[in-house]
Write an enzyme that holds these catalytic residues in place. Structure first.
Site, PDB file in Angstrom:
ATOM      1  N   SER A 161       0.852  -1.179   0.000  1.00  0.00           N
ATOM      2  CA  SER A 161       0.000   0.000   0.000  1.00  0.00           C
ATOM      3  C   SER A 161       0.897   1.242   0.000  1.00  0.00           C
ATOM      4  O   SER A 161       1.950   1.251  -0.645  1.00  0.00           O
ATOM      5  CB  SER A 161      -0.939  -0.057   1.214  1.00  0.00           C
ATOM      6  OG  SER A 161      -1.806   1.031   1.176  1.00  0.00           O
ATOM      7  N   TYR A 193      -5.556   8.104  -5.664  1.00  0.00           N
ATOM      8  CA  TYR A 193      -4.504   7.141  -5.302  1.00  0.00           C
ATOM      9  C   TYR A 193      -4.575   6.844  -3.797  1.00  0.00           C
ATOM     10  O   TYR A 193      -4.537   5.685  -3.373  1.00  0.00           O
ATOM     11  CB  TYR A 193      -3.140   7.714  -5.693  1.00  0.00           C
ATOM     12  CG  TYR A 193      -1.948   6.844  -5.322  1.00  0.00           C
ATOM     13  CD1 TYR A 193      -1.700   5.639  -5.982  1.00  0.00           C
ATOM     14  CD2 TYR A 193      -1.052   7.230  -4.324  1.00  0.00           C
ATOM     15  CE1 TYR A 193      -0.586   4.859  -5.657  1.00  0.00           C
ATOM     16  CE2 TYR A 193       0.058   6.463  -3.993  1.00  0.00           C
ATOM     17  CZ  TYR A 193       0.284   5.283  -4.661  1.00  0.00           C
ATOM     18  OH  TYR A 193       1.393   4.506  -4.331  1.00  0.00           O
ATOM     19  N   LYS A 197      -5.371   3.152  -1.930  1.00  0.00           N
ATOM     20  CA  LYS A 197      -4.379   2.600  -1.004  1.00  0.00           C
ATOM     21  C   LYS A 197      -4.981   2.429   0.389  1.00  0.00           C
ATOM     22  O   LYS A 197      -4.632   1.498   1.116  1.00  0.00           O
ATOM     23  CB  LYS A 197      -3.138   3.496  -0.970  1.00  0.00           C
ATOM     24  CG  LYS A 197      -2.322   3.433  -2.258  1.00  0.00           C
ATOM     25  CD  LYS A 197      -1.794   2.021  -2.509  1.00  0.00           C
ATOM     26  CE  LYS A 197      -0.866   1.919  -3.688  1.00  0.00           C
ATOM     27  NZ  LYS A 197      -0.402   0.543  -3.946  1.00  0.00           N
TER      28      LYS A 197
HETATM   29  N1  LIG Z   1       7.970   3.929  -5.296  1.00  0.00           N
HETATM   30  C1  LIG Z   1       7.499   4.493  -4.180  1.00  0.00           C
HETATM   31  O1  LIG Z   1       8.061   5.465  -3.657  1.00  0.00           O
HETATM   32  C2  LIG Z   1       6.271   3.919  -3.518  1.00  0.00           C
HETATM   33  C3  LIG Z   1       5.800   4.541  -2.346  1.00  0.00           C
HETATM   34  C4  LIG Z   1       4.654   4.020  -1.746  1.00  0.00           C
HETATM   35  C5  LIG Z   1       4.024   2.921  -2.287  1.00  0.00           C
HETATM   36  N2  LIG Z   1       4.502   2.349  -3.433  1.00  0.00           N
HETATM   37  C6  LIG Z   1       3.782   1.175  -3.984  1.00  0.00           C
HETATM   38  O2  LIG Z   1       4.730   0.158  -4.261  1.00  0.00           O
HETATM   39  C7  LIG Z   1       4.265  -0.657  -5.340  1.00  0.00           C
HETATM   40  C8  LIG Z   1       5.354  -0.840  -6.368  1.00  0.00           C
HETATM   41  O3  LIG Z   1       5.668   0.439  -6.898  1.00  0.00           O
HETATM   42  P1  LIG Z   1       7.001   0.747  -7.736  1.00  0.00           P
HETATM   43  O4  LIG Z   1       7.504   2.038  -7.224  1.00  0.00           O
HETATM   44  O5  LIG Z   1       7.885  -0.419  -7.777  1.00  0.00           O
HETATM   45  O6  LIG Z   1       6.332   1.026  -9.181  1.00  0.00           O
HETATM   46  P2  LIG Z   1       6.789   0.674 -10.668  1.00  0.00           P
HETATM   47  O7  LIG Z   1       8.256   0.637 -10.798  1.00  0.00           O
HETATM   48  O8  LIG Z   1       6.010   1.622 -11.533  1.00  0.00           O
HETATM   49  O9  LIG Z   1       6.231  -0.808 -10.877  1.00  0.00           O
HETATM   50  C9  LIG Z   1       4.861  -1.051 -10.933  1.00  0.00           C
HETATM   51  C10 LIG Z   1       4.614  -2.455 -11.429  1.00  0.00           C
HETATM   52  O10 LIG Z   1       3.177  -2.643 -11.502  1.00  0.00           O
HETATM   53  C11 LIG Z   1       2.865  -3.194 -12.767  1.00  0.00           C
HETATM   54  N3  LIG Z   1       1.509  -2.845 -13.185  1.00  0.00           N
HETATM   55  C12 LIG Z   1       0.990  -1.620 -13.369  1.00  0.00           C
HETATM   56  N4  LIG Z   1      -0.268  -1.705 -13.828  1.00  0.00           N
HETATM   57  C13 LIG Z   1      -0.559  -3.021 -13.942  1.00  0.00           C
HETATM   58  C14 LIG Z   1      -1.694  -3.751 -14.358  1.00  0.00           C
HETATM   59  N5  LIG Z   1      -2.795  -3.151 -14.827  1.00  0.00           N
HETATM   60  N6  LIG Z   1      -1.670  -5.101 -14.318  1.00  0.00           N
HETATM   61  C15 LIG Z   1      -0.552  -5.737 -13.894  1.00  0.00           C
HETATM   62  N7  LIG Z   1       0.571  -5.106 -13.481  1.00  0.00           N
HETATM   63  C16 LIG Z   1       0.565  -3.758 -13.520  1.00  0.00           C
HETATM   64  C17 LIG Z   1       3.903  -2.579 -13.702  1.00  0.00           C
HETATM   65  O11 LIG Z   1       3.963  -3.324 -14.896  1.00  0.00           O
HETATM   66  P3  LIG Z   1       4.459  -2.634 -16.272  1.00  0.00           P
HETATM   67  O12 LIG Z   1       5.937  -2.829 -16.312  1.00  0.00           O
HETATM   68  O13 LIG Z   1       3.723  -3.442 -17.314  1.00  0.00           O
HETATM   69  O14 LIG Z   1       4.038  -1.197 -16.247  1.00  0.00           O
HETATM   70  C18 LIG Z   1       5.153  -2.707 -12.845  1.00  0.00           C
HETATM   71  O15 LIG Z   1       5.650  -4.008 -12.916  1.00  0.00           O
HETATM   72  C19 LIG Z   1       3.011   0.039  -5.893  1.00  0.00           C
HETATM   73  O16 LIG Z   1       1.859  -0.595  -5.391  1.00  0.00           O
HETATM   74  C20 LIG Z   1       3.118   1.450  -5.318  1.00  0.00           C
HETATM   75  O17 LIG Z   1       1.867   2.062  -5.166  1.00  0.00           O
HETATM   76  C21 LIG Z   1       5.613   2.818  -4.056  1.00  0.00           C
END
Ligand SMILES: NC(=O)c1ccc[n+]([C@@H]2O[C@H](COP(=O)([O-])OP(=O)(O)OC[C@H]3O[C@@H](n4cnc5c(N)ncnc54)[C@H](OP(=O)(O)O)[C@@H]3O)[C@@H](O)[C@H]2O)c1
Length: 318
Positions: A161, A193, A197
């Site tokens: 989340s 968003y 979450k």
């Molecule tokens: N990064 C941060 O600072 C942060 C902070 C708080 C929470 N989060 C949470 O952590 C998690 C991972 O984030 P991240 O930063 O690693 O993001 P990311 O690098 O953008 O990776 C997101 C992943 O989700 C996949 N995805 C998106 N839409 C999809 C769909 N419709 N069906 C299946 N897969 C899908 C993407 O696939 P594609 O390669 O095909 O796009 C990618 O593999 C998320 O839930 C995010 O909300 C992140």
């Protein structure tokens, strides 16, 4: 308020996972990539559930450069298409009889308002309802894992989340308008968003309340702030500013971003925090208790989510 005086969970604390079967949604990029890699390095079989086979194959090839022989495969998943999630579940169940670890990690952030073909706001479906459909479909495999290990703590669901659920969403889930259609202004995508979450935090408690006695527990967490593709969705001035801010503020590495997921999924200690909201690195954060300690709020989301799935032709609660 963050609780827990014990030592922070380290990657080296992941136990041996030989023989365990796991799924990481969105495991081809960012935090999910590292989550997948670390599970596989400890011997787990990992399915990367994501929408692009090409991107997943590239990720697997890169991971195998790091360490040969990792047991990682592609599982087709498009969270923006509820009917296709039934196929994802079928495909998985045709290959495996049990699932020990499900990490609901995939996400998008601050996208412009758009409805999926299922009529749901795109973030609400990707981050919350699509994952709930996947989780419910996989419950038989999670139950089988709990029975297989004869272990009441083994089958785990981890919802990645965000603190945005606490900071940006409405005070509580908006059941009159779950798509938050009426929101306007530049902050609306960010508030949507936060809303999805928030739901992913509460549903982990609902699942734990119902399935703990069957050996299945669920967790929700904030992974920390990690630079990834997630920040690329908002092309407005607000998105540009937030990307600029990310470049100059302290951020975590993707591997640190994966640590709390890995703690919830694998640590024997995490079981004491089942159903709760966690922050880096494996600490309970009481800020979500305003929802989690309210059984009516938890039950209401559970009923809403399962009714939604029923309306889209999913089997009723198991
Ligand atoms: N990064 C941060 O600072 C942060 C902070 C708080 C929470 N989060 C949470 O952590 C998690 C991972 O984030 P991240 O930063 O690693 O993001 P990311 O690098 O953008 O990776 C997101 C992943 O989700 C996949 N995805 C998106 N839409 C999809 C769909 N419709 N069906 C299946 N897969 C899908 C993407 O696939 P594609 O390669 O095909 O796009 C990618 O593999 C998320 O839930 C995010 O909300 C992140």
């Amino acid at each position: 308020m963050v609780c827990g005086s014990e030592e922070e969970f380290q990657i080296g604390n992941i136990p041996d996972l030989t023989g365990y079967v796991s799924i990481v949604t969105g495991g081809n990029a960012g935090i999910g990539y590292q989550t997948t890699l670390q599970l596989a390095k400890r011997g787990a079989r990992v399915y990367i559930a994501s929408r692009s086979k090409d991107r997943v194959d590239q990720a697997i090839a890169a991971m195998r450069k790091d360490e040969k022989g990792l047991d990682i495969s592609f599982l087709k998943l498009d969270l923006q298409d509820l009917q296709s999630i039934k196929c994802t579940v079928e495909e998985f169940l045709s290959k495996e009889t049990r699932l020990d670890i499900l990490i609901n990690n995939a996400g998008i952030m601050a996208c412009p308002f758009e409805l999926t073909k299922d009529g749901l706001e795109v973030q609400w479906q990707t981050c919350f309802l699509g994952h709930h459909a996947l989780t419910m479909g996989l419950l038989p495999a999670l139950s089988a894992a709990a029975l297989y290990h004869n272990n009441k703590t083994r089958a785990r669901i981890v919802n990645v989340s965000s603190d945005a659920g606490l900071l940006w969403g409405p005070k509580s889930i908006n059941y009159d308008d779950p798509n938050l259609t009426d929101l306007t202004g530049r902050t609306a995508p960010w508030r949507r968003y936060g809303h999805c979450k928030q739901a992913s935090i509460i549903i982990a408690k609902a699942i734990t309340d119902r399935y703990r006695t069957k050996g299945i527990t669920a967790y929700s967490l904030h992974p920390g702030i990690v630079q990834s593709n997630l920040q690329s969705h908002d092309n407005t001035i607000l998105g540009t500013l937030s990307r600029a801010a990310m470049k100059i503020s302290p951020t975590s590495s993707a591997v640190d971003g994966a640590r709390t997921s890995l703690y919830c999924a694998t640590s024997p200690r995490a079981i004491d925090s089942a159903g709760l909201y966690m922050v880096p690195f494996g600490k309970v954060d009481n800020r979500a208790n305003k929802w989690l300690n309210d059984p009516k709020a938890v039950d209401k989301l559970w009923e809403y989510a399962n009714n939604q799935l029923k309306n889209h032709g999913f089997p009723t609660e198991q």
